[in-house]
Design an enzyme around this catalytic site. Structure first.
Site, mmCIF file in Angstrom:
data_model
loop_
_atom_site.group_PDB
_atom_site.id
_atom_site.type_symbol
_atom_site.label_atom_id
_atom_site.label_comp_id
_atom_site.label_asym_id
_atom_site.label_seq_id
_atom_site.Cartn_x
_atom_site.Cartn_y
_atom_site.Cartn_z
ATOM 1 C CB SER A 260 7.052 104.305 8.843
ATOM 2 O OG SER A 260 6.157 104.136 7.756
ATOM 3 N NE ARG A 264 3.355 102.714 13.093
ATOM 4 C CZ ARG A 264 3.375 102.953 11.790
ATOM 5 N NH1 ARG A 264 3.342 101.936 10.941
ATOM 6 N NH2 ARG A 264 3.430 104.176 11.326
ATOM 7 C CG ASN A 268 5.023 98.974 18.957
ATOM 8 O OD1 ASN A 268 4.539 99.476 19.965
ATOM 9 N ND2 ASN A 268 5.156 99.653 17.831
#
Length: 447
Positions: A260, A264, A268
């Site tokens: 994660s 992440r 983005n």
């Protein structure tokens, strides 16, 4: 014919997107061959061959193309080539040169900046803006570590500072124009380049795996082997009878942390980079004879600005004479361009030349605006106007792309860039905070 033109345009957009999303990959197991690239004797001959409506495969065969190797970079002989071969999702023989080199360069740049700040702190009694900024960043990170990590450890604060500054600097490159560095590198003989290292899942997952290894190391250091086994065998159900279930659940939770953390940041930044590319596609087109109107408009605008500066300026007569000359030159060029447009004598090469001339006019306006000290409001208005014109001229003459609907395109880019600044900072902050939280959790023993 309409369908044929639409197909050509669609292929051009697809090629543009693929080019910007392609990494500069080298296969070190096969003689350091650059993937998706071929070496030709002359790039101009290859370009002319494509202009004759021949396929890339036909042109490469005609020119006797060979594999492009790492030693061939910066020799202006390597051209992009999509072979269409299926690539493996994971290939340990490939190295992303662009992500590796840029991230390492940014790491040394950060070290250099903090080294300069350390020397300035020793020499200057009153800290300047640069030193104050560095002290603010260091203080911010130290306070974050104190609030979360309650065990005395000399490594955590430097690690958190390194993570924050490194991720932030990598993210910050996403604010550069998407065509700037790729086109510069392409002109130097580098077929591909991805500018933002944090948009490369290999970089983000590499950092996350490092944090994961530190989590295991700190767990063994502060809890020992017995504490490590209890953490994963007796949670969430405090009984040895359900130890296999606990290990399965806690193992998934442990592995989810680096996954994660890395995905992440990658997701983005990849999304932000893609949106910038899409904005460029929607608000850009190749310069052509039809864009002569925008060139005439720019010249007329520059002529009026020089004229206003001439009559409102309180500077010397020499400055006024320069403004008068530049005003007449810009307006005269606009008239000349109008005559060429009326006679149908406009070409793409001529358009680019006019944009280069406008660029020098805009630079002159920028210099004169800086020299005007009697009215800061007018000075900054002229500076902003000149800066916008310079961006348009640079993008048109050097990068080969002119913003269509300039107002809409500039507004969209500015809005997304301003919003993306928040994302850039937040992603670096979140990566740092989660690193501290995970290590603090690994270092804390339950009563």
């Amino acid at each position: 014919m309409a369908n044929e033109a639409a197909k050509v345009e669609e292929n051009g957009i697809t090629e543009y997107i693929n080019h910007h999303l392609q990494f500069l990959q080298v296969d070190y197991s096969n003689g350091w061959v650059i993937k998706n690239s071929k070496k030709v004797t002359s790039v101009s001959d290859y370009t002319n061959c494509l202009a004759d409506h021949q396929t890339p495969d036909q042109c490469l065969t005609k020119l006797g193309a060979t594999d492009c190797r790492m030693s061939d970079l910066f020799t202006s002989t390597c051209v992009p080539y999509e072979s269409g071969e299926t690539q493996e999702i994971v290939d340990f023989n490939l190295i992303n040169l662009d992500s590796s080199i840029i991230s390492i360069f940014l790491g040394f740049l950060i070290l250099g900046l903090f080294w300069i700040g350390k020397n300035l702190e020793k020499k200057s009694k009153v800290p300047g803006k640069f030193l104050t900024a560095i002290e603010m960043v260091v203080g911010f990170v130290n306070q974050s570590v104190k609030d979360i990590f309650h065990v005395q450890n000399k490594l955590i604060a430097p690690l958190a500072l390194t993570v924050f500054m490194w991720v932030f600097s990598m993210n910050l490159l996403d604010l550069l124009p998407v065509d700037l560095l790729p086109n510069i590198c392409k002109g130097l003989g580098v077929p591909y380049i991805r500018v933002v290292p944090s948009a490369d899942v290999n970089v983000t997952m590499g950092m996350s795996v490092t944090i994961f290894l530190l989590i295991l190391a700190y767990t063994f250091k502060y809890k020992g082997i017995k504490g490590f086994v209890k953490d994963y065998a007796l949670h969430p159900f405090n009984t040895w009878f359900l130890a296999p279930v606990n290990i399965f659940l806690e193992g998934i939770s442990l592995l989810a942390k680096p996954v994660s953390l890395g995905l992440r940041l990658f997701g983005n930044m990849y999304a932000g980079e893609t949106i910038f590319i899409l904005i460029t596609i929607f608000f850009g087109f190749e310069p052509s004879g039809d864009s002569i109107i925008s060139v005439i408009t720019l010249n007329a605008l520059l002529g009026i600005l020089f004229l206003l500066m001439r009559f409102r300026s309180k500077d010397s007569s020499v400055s006024k004479s320069i403004c008068s000359f530049l005003s007449l030159a810009a307006i005269g060029l606009a008239v000349f361009e109008s005559i060429l447009m009326y006679n149908g004598q406009v070409s793409e090469e001529l358009i680019k030349v006019f944009y280069m001339i406008d660029l020098f006019f805009a630079l002159g306006l920028l210099v004169l605006a800086f020299l005007r000290r009697e009215n800061k409001g007018k000075m900054w208005l002229s500076i902003v106007t000149a800066a916008v014109i310079i961006c348009v001229c640079l993008s048109s003459s050097l990068l080969g792309v002119l913003p269509v609907g300039a107002i809409s395109g500039i507004i969209l880019n500015l809005v997304w860039a301003l919003f993306h600044i928040l994302i850039i900072f937040l992603q670096a902050f979140i990566f740092m905070i989660l690193t501290i939280v995970y290590l603090a959790s690994a270092s804390t023993t339950e009563e």
